[in-house]
Design a protein around this motif. Structure first.
Motif, PDB file in Angstrom:
ATOM      1  N   MET A  31       0.859  -1.163   0.000  1.00 22.08           N
ATOM      2  CA  MET A  31       0.000   0.000   0.000  1.00 22.08           C
ATOM      3  C   MET A  31       0.913   1.235   0.000  1.00 22.08           C
ATOM      4  SD  MET A  31      -3.058   0.943   2.633  1.00 22.08           S
ATOM      5  CE  MET A  31      -4.151  -0.352   2.094  1.00 22.08           C
ATOM      6  N   ASN A  32       0.689   2.093  -0.958  1.00 22.99           N
ATOM      7  CA  ASN A  32       1.552   3.269  -1.058  1.00 22.99           C
ATOM      8  C   ASN A  32       1.059   4.399  -0.146  1.00 22.99           C
ATOM      9  OD1 ASN A  32      -0.489   4.680  -2.388  1.00 22.99           O
ATOM     10  ND2 ASN A  32       0.283   4.161  -4.399  1.00 22.99           N
ATOM     11  N   ASN A  61      -2.513   5.871  -0.746  1.00 21.78           N
ATOM     12  CA  ASN A  61      -3.579   5.006  -0.243  1.00 21.78           C
ATOM     13  C   ASN A  61      -3.717   5.141   1.268  1.00 21.78           C
ATOM     14  OD1 ASN A  61      -3.668   4.235  -2.875  1.00 21.78           O
ATOM     15  ND2 ASN A  61      -3.070   2.121  -2.530  1.00 21.78           N
ATOM     16  N   GLN A 113     -13.158   2.246  -3.221  1.00 20.10           N
ATOM     17  CA  GLN A 113     -11.834   2.826  -3.394  1.00 20.10           C
ATOM     18  C   GLN A 113     -10.738   1.773  -3.271  1.00 20.10           C
ATOM     19  OE1 GLN A 113     -11.762   6.036  -0.599  1.00 20.10           O
ATOM     20  NE2 GLN A 113     -12.887   7.395  -1.956  1.00 20.10           N
ATOM     21  N   LEU A 114     -10.884   0.842  -2.341  1.00 15.20           N
ATOM     22  CA  LEU A 114      -9.886  -0.218  -2.220  1.00 15.20           C
ATOM     23  C   LEU A 114      -9.834  -1.081  -3.475  1.00 15.20           C
ATOM     24  CD1 LEU A 114     -10.376  -1.296   1.506  1.00 15.20           C
ATOM     25  CD2 LEU A 114      -8.476   0.025   0.531  1.00 15.20           C
ATOM     26  N   LEU A 115     -11.005  -1.365  -4.041  1.00  9.54           N
ATOM     27  CA  LEU A 115     -11.034  -2.150  -5.287  1.00  9.54           C
ATOM     28  C   LEU A 115     -10.402  -1.384  -6.442  1.00  9.54           C
ATOM     29  CD1 LEU A 115     -14.596  -3.737  -5.061  1.00  9.54           C
ATOM     30  CD2 LEU A 115     -12.400  -4.889  -4.783  1.00  9.54           C
ATOM     31  N   TRP A 128      -8.160   1.094  -6.209  1.00  8.53           N
ATOM     32  CA  TRP A 128      -6.722   1.214  -5.967  1.00  8.53           C
ATOM     33  C   TRP A 128      -6.000  -0.083  -6.301  1.00  8.53           C
ATOM     34  CZ3 TRP A 128      -7.388   3.756  -0.528  1.00  8.53           C
ATOM     35  CH2 TRP A 128      -7.663   5.111  -0.689  1.00  8.53           C
ATOM     36  N   LYS A 129      -6.667  -1.202  -6.059  1.00  8.82           N
ATOM     37  CA  LYS A 129      -6.064  -2.501  -6.367  1.00  8.82           C
ATOM     38  C   LYS A 129      -5.929  -2.692  -7.883  1.00  8.82           C
ATOM     39  CE  LYS A 129      -6.742  -7.377  -5.332  1.00  8.82           C
ATOM     40  NZ  LYS A 129      -7.634  -8.351  -4.711  1.00  8.82           N
ATOM     41  N   GLN A 130      -6.894  -2.177  -8.655  1.00  8.58           N
ATOM     42  CA  GLN A 130      -6.896  -2.346 -10.112  1.00  8.58           C
ATOM     43  C   GLN A 130      -5.980  -1.365 -10.831  1.00  8.58           C
ATOM     44  OE1 GLN A 130     -10.930  -1.903 -11.315  1.00  8.58           O
ATOM     45  NE2 GLN A 130     -11.572  -3.896 -10.546  1.00  8.58           N
ATOM     46  N   ALA A 157      -3.035   0.169 -12.237  1.00 11.38           N
ATOM     47  CA  ALA A 157      -1.673  -0.307 -12.473  1.00 11.38           C
ATOM     48  C   ALA A 157      -0.816   0.750 -13.157  1.00 11.38           C
ATOM     49  CB  ALA A 157      -1.715  -1.577 -13.324  1.00 11.38           C
ATOM     50  N   LYS A 189      -5.309   5.249 -14.017  1.00  8.25           N
ATOM     51  CA  LYS A 189      -5.564   6.265 -12.995  1.00  8.25           C
ATOM     52  C   LYS A 189      -6.445   7.372 -13.562  1.00  8.25           C
ATOM     53  CE  LYS A 189      -1.364   5.685 -10.317  1.00  8.25           C
ATOM     54  NZ  LYS A 189      -0.088   6.265  -9.900  1.00  8.25           N
TER      55      LYS A 189
END
Length: 140
Positions: free
Chosen positions: A1-2, A5, A52-54, A56-58, A60, A65
């Motif tokens: 996690m950056n 995030n 948002q978690l989904l 952020w996971k996608q 790349a 973005k």
């Protein structure tokens, strides 16, 4: 996690705490309007966090973005609108009928999620067209 995030999750936590503090400090009594608002506040925050978690996971690359900026922006706007709305219903919980609170919160939620889902659908279409164009130019 950056780092971005982590900052996003920290902002999410602070927003949720703010909404709950406003809700319970501004209300004078525990009415059905207060509990309807409480439920929608939690639903809004939890659903936006999951979304948002989904996303952020996608994400790349920078193209992805850019495509998700609209959906993320709408989800943040939904949360920002939910906080003052929470304060209004907390202050007026003794006067505002719970059915009005339910209707207003439901309409806001449905509108926000229609825009988010529409944005994601548009993003999928843009990605397909972009991939088709990139593949077309390679074949030539």
């Amino acid at each position: 996690m950056n780092r971005n995030n982590k900052l996003g999750i920290a902002a999410w936590i602070l927003g949720l705490v703010l909404a709950n503090v406003l809700l319970f400090c501004l209300s004078r009594e525990m009415t059905p309007t207060l509990w309807v608002t409480f439920g929608f506040v939690w639903f809004a925050f939890l659903s936006v966090l999951i979304f948002q978690l989904l996303v952020w996971k996608q994400i790349a690359d920078s193209d992805t973005k850019v495509l998700h900026i609209t959906a993320l922006s709408v989800s943040y706007i939904y949360i920002v609108i939910q906080i003052p709305l929470c304060a209004v219903f907390a202050i007026g919980s003794g006067v505002i009928p719970w059915k009005a609170a339910l209707l207003i919160h439901a309409v806001l939620m449905i509108l926000a999620w229609l825009v988010i889902i529409g944005s994601l659908t548009g993003n999928d279409h843009v990605q397909k067209v972009d991939e088709r164009q990139k593949n077309h130019h390679i074949e030539l």
